[in-house]
Design a protein around this motif. Sequence first.
Motif, PDB file in Angstrom:
ATOM      1  N   PRO A 149      13.103  17.282  -4.732  1.00 48.55           N
ATOM      2  CA  PRO A 149      14.296  17.619  -5.513  1.00 48.55           C
ATOM      3  C   PRO A 149      15.533  16.916  -4.969  1.00 48.55           C
ATOM      4  N   ALA A 165      15.576  22.765  -8.079  1.00 54.71           N
ATOM      5  CA  ALA A 165      14.129  22.596  -8.090  1.00 54.71           C
ATOM      6  C   ALA A 165      13.546  23.003  -9.447  1.00 54.71           C
ATOM      7  N   ASN A 169       9.319  19.088  -9.283  1.00 50.46           N
ATOM      8  CA  ASN A 169       9.514  18.928  -7.854  1.00 50.46           C
ATOM      9  C   ASN A 169       8.301  19.336  -7.023  1.00 50.46           C
TER      10      ASN A 169
END
Length: 142
Positions: free
Chosen positions: A109, A100, A104
């Motif tokens: 992600p 991440a 994101n």
Amino acid sequence: VYLALVAAAGLATVFMLLMLPTAPCPAVVGVLVCGLALAFLVKGFFKRQPEDKELHVEVTADDHPRLFGFIARLCEEAGVREPDRVYVCPEVNAAIITRATLVNLVVPPRRDLMIGLGLVNALNLSEFKAVLAHEFGHLAQG
């Protein structure tokens, strides 16, 4: 929730900085505490764990159709999308790997599945299914 905590720590730090002229001692303590909390929270956006990618080998549906069929059925039962990639490694472990970043917050992600071959060798099929179902529970939570 995390962004709200970051914003609250930032606002508290600014508030304490504005109080410096009126109450220097409590404001200095407040700036230190709130500033440290803010730094701790913001650090999470940029921290990366070192990865030993050398031992992670990506497998594909073409290489292992039975494994991917098993994963697809399990994902369907769990109501989650399939992992983006599947890796095997020599560990006695299974994990969902997410990388991440700030991007994101807008784009989901990539979520990869890592299967330890030591784990595969130690479990029967129903136990292995339970372990993967547990990992797919992490996918269901986002």
